[in-house]
Design a protein around this motif. Structure first.
Motif, PDB file in Angstrom:
ATOM      1  N   LYS A 122       0.830  -1.208   0.000  1.00 51.21           N
ATOM      2  CA  LYS A 122       0.000   0.000   0.000  1.00 51.21           C
ATOM      3  C   LYS A 122       0.864   1.256   0.000  1.00 51.21           C
ATOM      4  O   LYS A 122       0.482   2.293  -0.551  1.00 51.21           O
ATOM      5  N   SER A 125       1.902   1.642  -3.570  1.00 55.00           N
ATOM      6  CA  SER A 125       0.735   2.032  -4.367  1.00 55.00           C
ATOM      7  C   SER A 125       0.392   3.498  -4.149  1.00 55.00           C
ATOM      8  O   SER A 125       0.117   4.242  -5.107  1.00 55.00           O
ATOM      9  N   ASN A 126       0.408   3.945  -2.882  1.00 48.79           N
ATOM     10  CA  ASN A 126       0.092   5.339  -2.607  1.00 48.79           C
ATOM     11  C   ASN A 126       1.137   6.283  -3.198  1.00 48.79           C
ATOM     12  O   ASN A 126       0.806   7.375  -3.667  1.00 48.79           O
ATOM     13  N   ARG A 130       0.433   9.327  -5.912  1.00 47.52           N
ATOM     14  CA  ARG A 130       0.950  10.695  -5.780  1.00 47.52           C
ATOM     15  C   ARG A 130       1.748  11.080  -7.021  1.00 47.52           C
ATOM     16  O   ARG A 130       1.603  12.199  -7.537  1.00 47.52           O
ATOM     17  N   ALA A 136      -6.483  10.329  -3.706  1.00 44.95           N
ATOM     18  CA  ALA A 136      -6.496   9.268  -2.692  1.00 44.95           C
ATOM     19  C   ALA A 136      -6.781   9.920  -1.341  1.00 44.95           C
ATOM     20  O   ALA A 136      -6.639  11.150  -1.206  1.00 44.95           O
ATOM     21  N   PRO A 139      -3.056  11.615   3.685  1.00 42.94           N
ATOM     22  CA  PRO A 139      -2.212  10.890   4.633  1.00 42.94           C
ATOM     23  C   PRO A 139      -2.179  11.581   5.997  1.00 42.94           C
ATOM     24  O   PRO A 139      -2.246  12.805   6.088  1.00 42.94           O
ATOM     25  N   VAL A 183      -0.004   1.984   6.815  1.00 42.65           N
ATOM     26  CA  VAL A 183      -0.574   3.094   6.059  1.00 42.65           C
ATOM     27  C   VAL A 183      -1.633   3.760   6.940  1.00 42.65           C
ATOM     28  O   VAL A 183      -2.543   3.087   7.439  1.00 42.65           O
ATOM     29  N   GLN A 185      -4.336   6.874   6.884  1.00 43.17           N
ATOM     30  CA  GLN A 185      -5.009   7.825   5.995  1.00 43.17           C
ATOM     31  C   GLN A 185      -6.309   8.288   6.624  1.00 43.17           C
ATOM     32  O   GLN A 185      -6.854   7.638   7.523  1.00 43.17           O
ATOM     33  N   GLU A 269      -7.064   1.133  -3.185  1.00 41.19           N
ATOM     34  CA  GLU A 269      -5.991   0.163  -3.397  1.00 41.19           C
ATOM     35  C   GLU A 269      -6.078  -0.407  -4.801  1.00 41.19           C
ATOM     36  O   GLU A 269      -7.104  -0.316  -5.480  1.00 41.19           O
TER      37      GLU A 269
END
Length: 393
Positions: A122, A125-126, A130, A136, A139, A183, A185, A269
């Motif tokens: 993750k 992926s994040n 970005r 998304a 954070p 992660v 968020q 995701e």
């Protein structure tokens, strides 16, 4: 294309006509059940390879081989000749071993390990979202509470927790170093949606969007298709998913999940592997078979196109029966009681993948409903519940 590739494609097409294709599904849990179900709908024979002889998919497949993959032992012993390997596991060492086996024996592998290395994290992926300037959830600590905390490497709802304030967060994680590989968020309210992309660089197909209904533990308990999103929303979702596929140069299948918050999509995701629940739902609604598409992609490389039949309403959900109690739950329950079998006209459901047997007091089932309208499917679901309730009381 060399002569060996040409011969393999010709052999594949011949076997496909004869319904003699043998696909090796590695892993017999939820993704394995999905793969076996759809492979058999394509008319293909299935071999499940798993270390657990009682894994859920072992009751559905044509053949089973007990074997534990490792980097030291990547080649399964006494394995029959197979036409395609389709991994349905999430252990990176096992996946690496499977790739070694495929390369050693020159067997097509329906899996993109490089894309999976990105999607299985993750954090990676994040970072990708970005880099691509895709939306998304914000954070932490640059966002407001509540926040959701997810393990970097876990998939689905495993290890997911929501905290309403800092006190609750640090009460749970008193050692702040425990958060280093997590992660964190902003937790966003709103309905969730999923889409699959299948193909290779330069040629991808976006499939049907599905609506996801979660249980209280954030595990998906029901999938519905077609989506209730508007046309322009579907187009936006497809655009984002296709852009991600192109960016990571996907060669295979990828699932993308979003939440719709304040009329704006936020990416949750991606998973570059065959998912569970949504492929069966899409098949029930459109007739499009994602496993068959992967076979076409990796063996008959001419096309990933799949013809859609007239779109019907489909719903897939999971129930657990314990004594006189019936509960709709997240899909994790389907690993609790195996092996599973496919039964048609199951208490009024079109099909069920289930551990049910007459007289059994505790069992689970994935119920599959199809109909011409949402009202038809809702009526079928209610009738199914009533029939099961009558039987267990």
């Amino acid at each position: 294309m060399d002569s060996s590739q040409t011969n393999r494609i010709e052999q594949f097409l011949c076997k496909k006509r004869e319904n003699d294709m043998l696909i090796a599904v590695i892993g017999g849990k939820l993704q394995g059940v999905e793969a076996v179900y759809l492979a058999q709908k394509a008319g293909w024979k299935t071999l499940v390879i798993d270390r657990n002889p009682d894994a859920p998919a072992t009751g559905l497949c044509d053949r089973f081989l007990e074997f534990e993959f490792s980097l030291e032992h990547p080649v399964p012993q006494d394995c029959p000749a197979v036409d395609l390997i389709l991994p349905a596991v999430e252990d990176i060492d096992v996946l690496t071993a499977i790739k070694i086996w495929a390369e050693m024996k020159n067997i097509p592998l329906g899996f993109d390990l490089d894309a999976y290395r990105i999607s299985s994290s993750k954090l990676k992926s994040n970072a990708l979202f970005r880099k691509m300037n895709l939306p998304a959830p914000g954070p932490w600590p640059d966002c407001r509470f509540p926040v959701v905390v997810k393990p970097d490497q876990a998939s689905g709802s495993r290890g997911v927790e929501v905290f309403n304030d800092a006190k609750a967060l640090f009460s749970r994680f008193s050692n702040r170093q425990d958060l280093d590989n997590m992660v964190i968020q902003q937790y966003l309210e709103g309905p969730s949606y999923s889409i699959e992309i299948v193909g290779s660089p330069g040629k991808y197909q976006a499939l049907q969007v599905t609506d996801l209904i979660m249980d209280k533990a954030y595990d998906c308990k029901r999938v519905i298709a077609p989506t209730q999103l508007l046309f322009h929303q579907i187009a936006r979702f497809e655009e984002m998913a296709l852009a991600i596929a192109e960016e990571i140069r996907l060669n295979g299948i990828m699932d993308v999940e979003v939440v719709l918050n304040n009329n704006d999509f936020k990416l949750l995701e991606i998973d570059a592997r065959l998912p569970s629940q949504t492929p069966i739902t899409v098949y029930g609604s459109t007739g499009i078979n994602m496993v068959q598409m992967l076979g076409n992609l990796f063996l008959n490389k001419n096309s990933v196109d799949s013809e859609q039949k007239c779109e019907r309403v489909a719903a897939v959900e999971h129930i657990r029966v314990s004594g006189a109690d019936l509960e709709v739950c997240g899909e994790h329950i389907m690993t609790l009681d195996g092996p599973l079998t496919v039964q048609t006209d199951f208490f009024g459901a079109n099909e069920a993948i289930t551990s049910y047997a007459p007289g059994k007091k505790q069992w689970v089932a994935t119920l599959i409903f199809t109909g011409s309208t949402h009202e038809d499917v809702t009526a079928k679901r209610q009738n199914c519940y009533e029939q099961i309730e009558e039987q267990i009381h």
